[in-house]
Design an enzyme around this catalytic site. Structure first.
Site, PDB file in Angstrom:
ATOM      1  CD  GLU A 171      -2.866   1.291   2.256  1.00 33.68           C
ATOM      2  OE1 GLU A 171      -2.869   0.490   3.202  1.00 33.68           O
ATOM      3  OE2 GLU A 171      -3.806   2.045   1.983  1.00 33.68           O
ATOM      4  CB  CYS A 189      -7.210   3.005   3.954  1.00 32.06           C
ATOM      5  SG  CYS A 189      -7.632   2.143   5.472  1.00 32.06           S
ATOM      6  CG  ASN A 227      -8.944  -2.470   2.597  1.00 34.22           C
ATOM      7  OD1 ASN A 227      -8.348  -3.534   2.759  1.00 34.22           O
ATOM      8  ND2 ASN A 227      -8.733  -1.432   3.369  1.00 34.22           N
ATOM      9  CD  GLU A 228      -9.047  -2.713   7.428  1.00 33.76           C
ATOM     10  OE1 GLU A 228      -9.282  -1.542   7.798  1.00 33.76           O
ATOM     11  OE2 GLU A 228      -8.128  -3.401   7.897  1.00 33.76           O
TER      12      GLU A 228
HETATM   13  O1  AHR Z   1      -2.035  -1.304   6.614  1.00 31.70           O
HETATM   14  C1  AHR Z   1      -2.547  -0.061   6.968  1.00 31.70           C
HETATM   15  C2  AHR Z   1      -4.061  -0.024   6.908  1.00 31.70           C
HETATM   16  O2  AHR Z   1      -4.588  -0.927   7.825  1.00 31.70           O
HETATM   17  C3  AHR Z   1      -4.674  -0.472   5.610  1.00 31.70           C
HETATM   18  O3  AHR Z   1      -4.754   0.556   4.703  1.00 31.70           O
HETATM   19  C4  AHR Z   1      -6.041  -0.917   5.997  1.00 31.70           C
HETATM   20  O4  AHR Z   1      -6.524  -1.949   5.182  1.00 31.70           O
HETATM   21  C5  AHR Z   1      -5.894  -1.290   7.450  1.00 31.70           C
HETATM   22  O5  AHR Z   1      -6.790  -0.610   8.222  1.00 31.70           O
END
Ligand code: AHR
Length: 673
Positions: free
Chosen positions: A46, A239, A384-385
């Site tokens: 990321e 994120c 993602n989350e």
């Molecule tokens: O790894 C950092 C963040 O942690 C990522 O963007 C997210 O998926 C998680 O909350």
């Protein structure tokens, strides 16, 4: 009485110094179990902590196209200059014009500060390139690498002259050889003619990128990725896939095609934490989806792209907003299900970009970018989350819309869903059964957890209890977060090593895993711990990195069962902090046993390889330090690294037996042929 007390104190001291009982671990080497996936130990990339621009991406110039909202951020311009916005690249229209300063002793030019400086090495070659035009007759520029605070006579330690010979926009390139190693150099450009010159997309790139790729990766960081032998590479985040609102979500189509015409996006990690605020953190998208696919191939990992499911970050848009999502409210953060079509089309086009024939629109673009062969994409993450609520299927409604189309048009692509940001709790509990009902292929689980969580044997037996008929698991983001001010310290890595035995004992259901985050610039981080750190010149592999590497290098091909006292070895009561797993590697006929001792005392083990014939010795890879808070750093990158040795194999009757002692808080991998 006194003597008796003294003697029992002595006995107690002796007992605590001696290793406890020998624990016998039984490996059933006769029964070769389920295959271990090649994707078992992977990586999650990321753009956080200056992981892309300022990190893995080779570009050394910040704001090279003058597209930051403050157009001269990263630059210092001087003399007679102007910023204009009718440049040759539609999505990056800004450029700078340098004109005669009006007096022979005055100067016009500009200086770029790079990302925390520009790291250059003596004798290394750097490719300087610029799009330029000289509309009023031939012009020229001088390009220098400088040390602005130099105590010597000259600030510049390298200088080249470039003649700008066309009145139309044209790319000019010169290879610069640095005469000095310097972590915080700057790039200075002087107008060196009376005639004005316009400059756009000013770039400085190491010639030696990883695998010599054009527009490629910083070689040492990419090599560190390759050295960990990841089986899967998830990108582009986290994120940043979701965005803080839909406008800032990651849109892969903006990241492909000519690098000069990729529009800028604000990086959400710029403003997420006010205690680590970085106003100059943007995504140039120079490292885009073509480069991610190519890098996956170059490091031998399966690509796993993730696309937005139409929900911006739910944390940052409030539960209320997400609850209204199905009604189509809050259009900035959530797309109504009925309006998801362009998002789903993006996913379909992505598959075409990765795998489509070169006759197709997106397959042709891939070929034009230099990769006519398909990238062989097999999986796609949707969201993602994300999460649902008791009374609102914010995520699964959207996932369902994606799945209906993807299953029909691309049944060959595996779909990765999510159980949200937590390893347990209400969000997880709502989504876990739904992921099974919806028949997603894999579920991405995330857990950033404290040491106590990693030690708790209900967690170290987590996957033993998973439904074998449910989706497979991608433990896609995890890390042990230490107490207080400890980050990437040795102790955390040993707890991770212990916990990872659970992945391996359950490799029939756990198909992919990745530590997170992956990369961090020592001056530019927002989140820690991270797997690999770097400054502008050097890279540091953390203890956690070495744990990942030991697992990946010794992942084997098939599961073997292993028990201690007829139980899984998972730091259960009576197991004195031992956690273990065993695999078979059919490539070289090895049995591989991994043991972590997460207790505060040394532990003796006797490993019995039931049903195996064995060589008289085995290879041992050990990670051990007495310093629980110890960590590798830029100054001491090799403080804690794995050591290789050999150990004798004895026989008990016909059974090969390996006897060893694991120091307190240590990890060992035994490879027995
Ligand atoms: O790894 C950092 C963040 O942690 C990522 O963007 C997210 O998926 C998680 O909350």
């Amino acid at each position: 009485m006194k003597k008796k007390l003294f003697l029992s104190a002595l006995a107690l001291a002796a007992a605590t110094m001696l290793p406890a009982q020998t624990h016998t671990l039984q490996v059933n080497a006769k029964k070769i179990g389920a295959p271990i996936q090649s994707t078992m130990y992977g990586m999650f990339f990321e753009d956080i902590n200056y992981a892309a621009d300022g990190g893995l991406y080779g570009e050394l110039i910040k704001n090279r196209s003058f597209e930051f909202p403050q157009t001269l951020m990263g630059w210092q311009a001087f003399g007679n200059y102007a910023i204009k916005d009718d440049g040759p690249f539609e999505k990056c229209p800004h450029y700078i014009t340098l004109s005669n300063p009006g007096h022979i002793h005055r100067r016009t030019g500009l200086v770029n500060e790079g990302y925390f400086g520009i790291g250059v090495k003596q004798g290394e070659r750097y490719k300087f390139s610029v799009w330029a035009k000289a509309p009023k007759g031939n012009s020229s520029i001088r390009v220098q690498l400088i040390d602005p605070a130099s105590m010597g006579e000259n600030q510049q330690f390298t200088e080249n002259k470039i003649d700008i010979t066309s009145s139309e926009w044209k790319k000019y390139t010169v290879v610069i050889s640095s005469r000095k190693t310097f972590e915080k150099a700057q790039l200075r450009i002087y107008l060196a003619s009376d005639n004005e010159v316009s400059l756009e997309h000013i770039s400085l790139f190491p010639v030696n990128t990883f695998k010599n790729r054009e527009n490629g990766c910083r070689a040492d960081i990419a090599q560190a990725l390759a050295d960990a032998h990841p089986g899967v590479f998830r990108f582009p985040g986290g994120c940043i896939v979701e965005g803080i609102d839909l406008a800032t979500r990651y849109q892969w189509k903006n990241t492909v095609g000519p690098v000069e015409n990729r529009p800028l996006n604000q990086n959400r990690w710029e403003y997420t934490f006010d205690h680590r605020y970085f106003p100059d953190y943007y995504q140039s998208y120079g490292l885009g989806f073509f480069e991610f696919f190519q890098l996956s191939e170059d490091i031998g990992a399966e690509p796993l792209p993730v696309v937005s499911c139409g929900l911006a970050c739910q944390f940052q848009n409030g539960d209320a907003g997400a609850k209204e999502a199905s009604k189509g409210y809050d259009a900035k953060a959530h797309v109504a299900v009925a309006d998801l079509e362009p998002y789903i089309q993006d996913a379909l086009d992505l598959i075409e970009f990765a795998n489509g024939s070169t006759d197709t629109k997106w397959g042709k673009l891939r070929a034009d970018m230099g990769h006519p062969e398909p990238f062989n994409l097999k999986m796609l993450g949707v969201g993602n989350e994300q999460w649902d609520y008791e009374d609102n299927a914010a995520y699964t409604e959207r996932l369902d819309a994606f799945m209906k189309v993807l299953r029909k048009q691309h049944p060959e692509i595996k779909i990765v869903g999510t159980t949200g940001p937590d390893s347990e709790g209400w969000k997880f509990d709502i989504l876990k059964p739904k992921m099974k009902q919806m028949k997603v292929d894999l579920v991405d689980e995330h857990f950033y957890r404290p040491e106590s969580w990693f030690l708790d044997n209900t967690n170290t037996l987590r996957y033993e209890n998973y439904d074998r008929k449910g989706p497979k698991i991608f433990a896609g983001e995890y890390a042990c977060h230490g107490k207080g001010k400890k980050w990437n310290h040795y102790e955390a890595s040993i707890l991770e090593a212990g916990f990872m035995t659970d992945f391996e004992r359950n490799a029939d259901v756990v198909h992919m895993t990745a530590y997170a985050p992956l990369l961090a610039h020592v001056e530019g981080w927002q989140w820690r711990p991270d797997l690999i750190w770097y400054d502008n010149l050097k890279t540091v592999k953390t203890c956690s990195y070495y744990v990942q590497q030991l697992y990946a290098l010794n992942k084997g091909t098939n599961m073997l069962t292993l028990t201690m006292d007829n139980k899984p070895v998972a730091n259960l009561p009576g197991q004195d902090g031992l956690e273990a797993s065993a695999v078979y590697d059919k490539e070289d006929g090895s049995v591989i046993v991994k043991i972590a001792n997460v207790s505060q005392e040394a532990q003796k083990v006797s490993v019995q390889l039931n049903g195996a014939k064995s060589a008289s010795s085995a290879e041992v890879y050990s990670l051990y330090s007495k310093d629980m808070d110890g960590e590798n750093s830029i100054k001491t990158p090799n403080k804690i690294v794995p050591r290789k040795s050999t150990i004798a194999i004895e026989t008990n009757g016909k059974t090969p037996v390996l006897n060893d002692e694991l120091p307190a808080m240590s990890f060992k991998v035994y490879r027995i042929k």
